[in-house]
Structures are given as C-alpha cells and as structure tokens.
Design a protein around this motif. Structure first.
Motif, PDB file in Angstrom:
ATOM      1  N   GLU A  82      27.145  48.374  39.753  1.00  0.00           N
ATOM      2  CA  GLU A  82      27.680  47.015  39.691  1.00  0.00           C
ATOM      3  C   GLU A  82      28.835  46.923  38.690  1.00  0.00           C
ATOM      4  O   GLU A  82      29.834  46.244  38.951  1.00  0.00           O
ATOM      5  CB  GLU A  82      26.581  46.010  39.309  1.00  0.00           C
ATOM      6  CG  GLU A  82      25.514  45.833  40.375  1.00  0.00           C
ATOM      7  CD  GLU A  82      24.499  46.980  40.402  1.00  0.00           C
ATOM      8  OE1 GLU A  82      24.326  47.678  39.363  1.00  0.00           O
ATOM      9  OE2 GLU A  82      23.906  47.203  41.462  1.00  0.00           O
ATOM     10  N   ASP A  83      28.706  47.608  37.554  1.00  0.00           N
ATOM     11  CA  ASP A  83      29.791  47.612  36.568  1.00  0.00           C
ATOM     12  C   ASP A  83      31.033  48.310  37.114  1.00  0.00           C
ATOM     13  O   ASP A  83      32.156  47.894  36.847  1.00  0.00           O
ATOM     14  CB  ASP A  83      29.353  48.281  35.261  1.00  0.00           C
ATOM     15  CG  ASP A  83      28.393  47.422  34.453  1.00  0.00           C
ATOM     16  OD1 ASP A  83      28.272  46.217  34.751  1.00  0.00           O
ATOM     17  OD2 ASP A  83      27.761  47.955  33.524  1.00  0.00           O
ATOM     18  N   LEU A  84      30.831  49.389  37.875  1.00  0.00           N
ATOM     19  CA  LEU A  84      31.969  50.071  38.486  1.00  0.00           C
ATOM     20  C   LEU A  84      32.672  49.146  39.470  1.00  0.00           C
ATOM     21  O   LEU A  84      33.903  49.047  39.468  1.00  0.00           O
ATOM     22  CB  LEU A  84      31.525  51.351  39.195  1.00  0.00           C
ATOM     23  CG  LEU A  84      32.621  52.066  39.994  1.00  0.00           C
ATOM     24  CD1 LEU A  84      33.789  52.481  39.103  1.00  0.00           C
ATOM     25  CD2 LEU A  84      32.046  53.262  40.730  1.00  0.00           C
ATOM     26  N   ARG A 124      40.514  45.746  38.255  1.00  0.00           N
ATOM     27  CA  ARG A 124      41.505  46.821  38.116  1.00  0.00           C
ATOM     28  C   ARG A 124      41.607  47.322  36.682  1.00  0.00           C
ATOM     29  O   ARG A 124      42.686  47.481  36.134  1.00  0.00           O
ATOM     30  CB  ARG A 124      42.857  46.370  38.664  1.00  0.00           C
ATOM     31  CG  ARG A 124      42.794  46.074  40.143  1.00  0.00           C
ATOM     32  CD  ARG A 124      44.027  45.438  40.707  1.00  0.00           C
ATOM     33  NE  ARG A 124      44.416  44.148  40.143  1.00  0.00           N
ATOM     34  CZ  ARG A 124      43.847  42.987  40.438  1.00  0.00           C
ATOM     35  NH1 ARG A 124      42.855  42.944  41.280  1.00  0.00           N
ATOM     36  NH2 ARG A 124      44.267  41.872  39.893  1.00  0.00           N
ATOM     37  N   SER A 125      40.455  47.612  36.091  1.00  0.00           N
ATOM     38  CA  SER A 125      40.403  48.113  34.726  1.00  0.00           C
ATOM     39  C   SER A 125      40.292  49.638  34.725  1.00  0.00           C
ATOM     40  O   SER A 125      39.196  50.194  34.836  1.00  0.00           O
ATOM     41  CB  SER A 125      39.210  47.508  33.970  1.00  0.00           C
ATOM     42  OG  SER A 125      39.072  48.114  32.709  1.00  0.00           O
ATOM     43  N   SER A 126      41.424  50.306  34.590  1.00  0.00           N
ATOM     44  CA  SER A 126      41.444  51.769  34.571  1.00  0.00           C
ATOM     45  C   SER A 126      40.582  52.325  33.456  1.00  0.00           C
ATOM     46  O   SER A 126      39.903  53.339  33.633  1.00  0.00           O
ATOM     47  CB  SER A 126      42.870  52.278  34.395  1.00  0.00           C
ATOM     48  OG  SER A 126      43.672  51.831  35.439  1.00  0.00           O
ATOM     49  N   GLN A 140      44.452  61.537  31.862  1.00  0.00           N
ATOM     50  CA  GLN A 140      45.394  61.735  32.971  1.00  0.00           C
ATOM     51  C   GLN A 140      44.995  60.915  34.202  1.00  0.00           C
ATOM     52  O   GLN A 140      45.851  60.303  34.845  1.00  0.00           O
ATOM     53  CB  GLN A 140      45.462  63.221  33.333  1.00  0.00           C
ATOM     54  CG  GLN A 140      46.108  64.060  32.238  1.00  0.00           C
ATOM     55  CD  GLN A 140      45.847  65.540  32.431  1.00  0.00           C
ATOM     56  OE1 GLN A 140      44.746  65.950  32.798  1.00  0.00           O
ATOM     57  NE2 GLN A 140      46.876  66.348  32.177  1.00  0.00           N
ATOM     58  N   LEU A 141      43.713  60.882  34.506  1.00  0.00           N
ATOM     59  CA  LEU A 141      43.244  60.119  35.649  1.00  0.00           C
ATOM     60  C   LEU A 141      43.414  58.619  35.418  1.00  0.00           C
ATOM     61  O   LEU A 141      43.785  57.883  36.339  1.00  0.00           O
ATOM     62  CB  LEU A 141      41.784  60.460  35.958  1.00  0.00           C
ATOM     63  CG  LEU A 141      41.536  61.903  36.408  1.00  0.00           C
ATOM     64  CD1 LEU A 141      40.039  62.174  36.536  1.00  0.00           C
ATOM     65  CD2 LEU A 141      42.248  62.215  37.705  1.00  0.00           C
ATOM     66  N   THR A 142      43.191  58.181  34.201  1.00  0.00           N
ATOM     67  CA  THR A 142      43.381  56.772  33.854  1.00  0.00           C
ATOM     68  C   THR A 142      44.844  56.379  34.010  1.00  0.00           C
ATOM     69  O   THR A 142      45.158  55.309  34.543  1.00  0.00           O
ATOM     70  CB  THR A 142      42.902  56.486  32.414  1.00  0.00           C
ATOM     71  OG1 THR A 142      41.528  56.862  32.309  1.00  0.00           O
ATOM     72  CG2 THR A 142      43.039  55.028  32.042  1.00  0.00           C
ATOM     73  N   LYS A 143      45.761  57.238  33.577  1.00  0.00           N
ATOM     74  CA  LYS A 143      47.199  56.963  33.730  1.00  0.00           C
ATOM     75  C   LYS A 143      47.581  56.875  35.210  1.00  0.00           C
ATOM     76  O   LYS A 143      48.390  56.025  35.590  1.00  0.00           O
ATOM     77  CB  LYS A 143      48.047  58.040  33.045  1.00  0.00           C
ATOM     78  CG  LYS A 143      48.054  57.980  31.538  1.00  0.00           C
ATOM     79  CD  LYS A 143      48.602  56.690  31.020  1.00  0.00           C
ATOM     80  CE  LYS A 143      50.097  56.664  31.009  1.00  0.00           C
ATOM     81  NZ  LYS A 143      50.638  55.386  30.551  1.00  0.00           N
ATOM     82  N   PHE A 175      49.211  53.196  39.577  1.00  0.00           N
ATOM     83  CA  PHE A 175      48.974  52.594  40.894  1.00  0.00           C
ATOM     84  C   PHE A 175      48.796  51.081  40.769  1.00  0.00           C
ATOM     85  O   PHE A 175      49.393  50.307  41.523  1.00  0.00           O
ATOM     86  CB  PHE A 175      47.748  53.220  41.567  1.00  0.00           C
ATOM     87  CG  PHE A 175      47.380  52.531  42.850  1.00  0.00           C
ATOM     88  CD1 PHE A 175      48.121  52.737  44.009  1.00  0.00           C
ATOM     89  CD2 PHE A 175      46.302  51.653  42.894  1.00  0.00           C
ATOM     90  CE1 PHE A 175      47.791  52.089  45.191  1.00  0.00           C
ATOM     91  CE2 PHE A 175      45.968  51.009  44.073  1.00  0.00           C
ATOM     92  CZ  PHE A 175      46.708  51.230  45.222  1.00  0.00           C
ATOM     93  N   PHE A 176      47.984  50.651  39.816  1.00  0.00           N
ATOM     94  CA  PHE A 176      47.732  49.217  39.650  1.00  0.00           C
ATOM     95  C   PHE A 176      49.000  48.473  39.230  1.00  0.00           C
ATOM     96  O   PHE A 176      49.250  47.353  39.668  1.00  0.00           O
ATOM     97  CB  PHE A 176      46.621  48.971  38.625  1.00  0.00           C
ATOM     98  CG  PHE A 176      45.256  49.424  39.081  1.00  0.00           C
ATOM     99  CD1 PHE A 176      44.881  49.372  40.414  1.00  0.00           C
ATOM    100  CD2 PHE A 176      44.337  49.911  38.177  1.00  0.00           C
ATOM    101  CE1 PHE A 176      43.623  49.778  40.843  1.00  0.00           C
ATOM    102  CE2 PHE A 176      43.071  50.314  38.579  1.00  0.00           C
ATOM    103  CZ  PHE A 176      42.715  50.250  39.918  1.00  0.00           C
ATOM    104  N   THR A 177      49.839  49.104  38.409  1.00  0.00           N
ATOM    105  CA  THR A 177      51.083  48.479  37.951  1.00  0.00           C
ATOM    106  C   THR A 177      52.116  48.396  39.075  1.00  0.00           C
ATOM    107  O   THR A 177      52.801  47.380  39.213  1.00  0.00           O
ATOM    108  CB  THR A 177      51.670  49.270  36.761  1.00  0.00           C
ATOM    109  OG1 THR A 177      50.699  49.298  35.714  1.00  0.00           O
ATOM    110  CG2 THR A 177      52.948  48.637  36.246  1.00  0.00           C
ATOM    111  N   GLU A 178      52.224  49.458  39.859  1.00  0.00           N
ATOM    112  CA  GLU A 178      53.253  49.519  40.903  1.00  0.00           C
ATOM    113  C   GLU A 178      52.942  48.650  42.120  1.00  0.00           C
ATOM    114  O   GLU A 178      53.832  48.340  42.904  1.00  0.00           O
ATOM    115  CB  GLU A 178      53.441  50.972  41.358  1.00  0.00           C
ATOM    116  CG  GLU A 178      54.062  51.854  40.299  1.00  0.00           C
ATOM    117  CD  GLU A 178      54.009  53.329  40.653  1.00  0.00           C
ATOM    118  OE1 GLU A 178      53.556  53.689  41.775  1.00  0.00           O
ATOM    119  OE2 GLU A 178      54.414  54.141  39.806  1.00  0.00           O
TER     120      GLU A 178
END
Length: 146
Positions: A19-21, A28-30, A56-59, A64-67
């Motif tokens: 549920e948290d995921l 959209r919280s990386s 690296q995965l968070t970036k 993606f979320f920013t673009e």
C-alpha cells in the motif's frame, strides 16, 4: 506511556508495504519508491534499461517524473504467483500521453523488492489491442522474467 505508543506504531506500521508503494507511485515520490529497490532492481523506460544503485535508479525516476507532466496513477490489475512474485499493471496519464506501467516485486520475508519497473508509452500497447491482460497470458508472453 509515550514509549509504548511509539513501539506500537513502529511494530504495526510496516514501512515497506504494498500500500505504501502504491501511494508512493501515486504521488510520484522517487525517494519513497527507492525504498523498494535493491542492487538487482532495474527500470526500463521506453526500452531504455537502467540498472545501478538506489541513487542512480532514483535519478532515473526523477527524470521521468520531471520530463512528463503526469496527472494520475491508476492500478489496472494486481496479482501474484506461487514464487512470491507480485506483479502490477498500471498506467500514468498526462495531458498528452498514457504510460503503461508494469512492476514485478519479490516478497522476501516481510519486505517487497522491485525487480523490474517498466514504463512504456501507450503506443506499445496499441499493437496489443486484442491482448487480454490475464495472469496466464502475462506469464505466456514472458512479461515475468525471473
């Protein structure tokens, strides 16, 4: 009394729940999503594969979320297999596009680990317009790669 309440909250609040995921995906919280990554996790965005450490995965997700001006996250289907694998089909929508999301997670002990986080723009699915998203078809098409 405060210690008892704190221990109660800590004991019953699993910081690594499904549920948290889902909430982290919705907002959209990386950073929060990265709690579900390990050294074998991978992100695939429009066929571009990203592997590496949590930073690296968070970036990759941040970019993606920013673009993309995403508005909504919607779960389409969730399921599991006998091998402690959970899969999730979902979509992100923006003003212009719809992105299909496919996640596979491994449930190890009381923790969920993202194995694969795949995001494809909707055109990928247009080729599959008669494809039925059932557990059997998903497994048959090889979407679950262990």
């Amino acid at each position: 009394m405060k210690t008892v309440v704190f221990c109660f909250i800590l004991f019953f609040n699993n910081p690594n729940s499904l549920e948290d995921l889902i909430t982290s995906l919705e907002i959209r919280s990386s950073k929060e999503i990265s709690n579900y990554f390990d050294s074998n996790s991978e992100i695939i965005i429009n066929e571009k594969i990203s592997k590496g450490n949590k930073f690296q995965l968070t970036k990759t997700l941040d970019n993606f979320f920013t673009e993309n001006n995403l508005r909504e996250f919607k779960i389409i289907h969730k399921g599991d297999t006998q091998n402690n694998i959970i899969y999730m089909l979902a979509e992100y929508s923006s003003n212009d596009d719809i992105y299909k999301v496919f996640l596979t997670l491994l449930k190890a002990e009381k923790k969920y680990i993202i194995q694969k986080f795949k995001i494809d723009i909707r055109e990928w699915l247009l080729e599959q317009k008669n494809f039925k998203w059932t557990k059997a078809n998903i497994l048959k098409k090889g979407f679950l790669i262990f």
